[in-house]
Every structure is written in C-alpha cells, then in structure tokens.
Design a protein around this motif. Structure first.
Motif, PDB file in Angstrom:
ATOM      1  N   ILE A 271      -1.785   9.492  -3.436  1.00  0.00           N
ATOM      2  CA  ILE A 271      -2.729   9.651  -4.484  1.00  0.00           C
ATOM      3  C   ILE A 271      -3.532  11.512  -3.632  1.00  0.00           C
ATOM      4  CG2 ILE A 271      -4.998   9.968  -5.648  1.00  0.00           C
ATOM      5  CD1 ILE A 271      -4.982   7.237  -6.611  1.00  0.00           C
ATOM      6  N   ASP A 272      -3.573  11.388  -3.281  1.00  0.00           N
ATOM      7  CA  ASP A 272      -3.895  12.506  -1.721  1.00  0.00           C
ATOM      8  C   ASP A 272      -2.787  13.390  -2.114  1.00  0.00           C
ATOM      9  OD1 ASP A 272      -6.543  11.784  -2.185  1.00  0.00           O
ATOM     10  OD2 ASP A 272      -6.155  11.026   0.428  1.00  0.00           O
ATOM     11  N   LYS A 273      -2.339  13.252  -1.601  1.00  0.00           N
ATOM     12  CA  LYS A 273      -0.335  13.503  -1.302  1.00  0.00           C
ATOM     13  C   LYS A 273      -0.040  14.489  -3.028  1.00  0.00           C
ATOM     14  CE  LYS A 273       1.717  10.803   1.784  1.00  0.00           C
ATOM     15  NZ  LYS A 273       2.734   9.938   1.741  1.00  0.00           N
ATOM     16  N   GLU A 274      -0.432  13.811  -3.948  1.00  0.00           N
ATOM     17  CA  GLU A 274      -0.612  14.705  -5.284  1.00  0.00           C
ATOM     18  C   GLU A 274      -0.717  15.780  -5.290  1.00  0.00           C
ATOM     19  OE1 GLU A 274       1.250  11.611  -8.062  1.00  0.00           O
ATOM     20  OE2 GLU A 274       2.300  10.663  -7.010  1.00  0.00           O
ATOM     21  N   LEU A 275      -2.437  15.662  -4.963  1.00  0.00           N
ATOM     22  CA  LEU A 275      -3.384  16.307  -5.791  1.00  0.00           C
ATOM     23  C   LEU A 275      -2.760  17.977  -4.414  1.00  0.00           C
ATOM     24  CD1 LEU A 275      -6.174  14.620  -5.739  1.00  0.00           C
ATOM     25  CD2 LEU A 275      -5.623  15.410  -7.898  1.00  0.00           C
TER      26      LEU A 275
END
Length: 76
Positions: free
Chosen positions: A72-76
C-alpha cells in the motif's frame, strides 16, 4: 504506554495490565471506553463472518499484514 502482558502456564497471553494513570488518560481521551456492551451493526457482523468463512476455505489467500502495508505504501 507501559503495558504488562499476563500469560497462562502455556505462555499464552490471557490479559493486559494497564497502569491506572494511563487508563484514566485513555478514558478521558476516548469517551465510552468503559462501556461493556459493544453495539456492532448486524450487517457488519455478517461481513466479518463471511470474510472469515472465505479465509477458512482457503487460508493461503490471506495476506501478511506487514507485506500488505508495504504494498500500500508503494502505491501512495
């Protein structure tokens, strides 16, 4: 927060001790925290039970929490 975990003879955690000063701070911050009865809507209970049943049918479909959070952090 200075929590102390309580374990049984098998090493399983059975409770948590919260110092009274910290408990009082939590009570003032989160009104109703002492309420024993938790009113969860029926529709929400159904969703959770359905998801749990699906997980039991195929546990490998479950995601590791830390791994999912990194994705999820990668997509933010």
């Amino acid at each position: 927060m200075n929590l102390q975990y309580i374990s049984d003879n098998n090493g399983e955690t059975t409770g948590v001790y919260i110092p009274i000063q910290e408990w009082n701070e939590l009570k003032s911050k989160f009104k109703g925290i002492e309420q024993e009865e938790i009113n969860v809507p029926d529709w929400h209970i159904k969703i959770v039970r359905d998801r749990y049943e699906k997980y039991l049918e195929n546990p490998k479909q479950g995601l590791d929490f830390d791994e999912a959070m990194r994705d999820i952090d990668k997509e933010l």
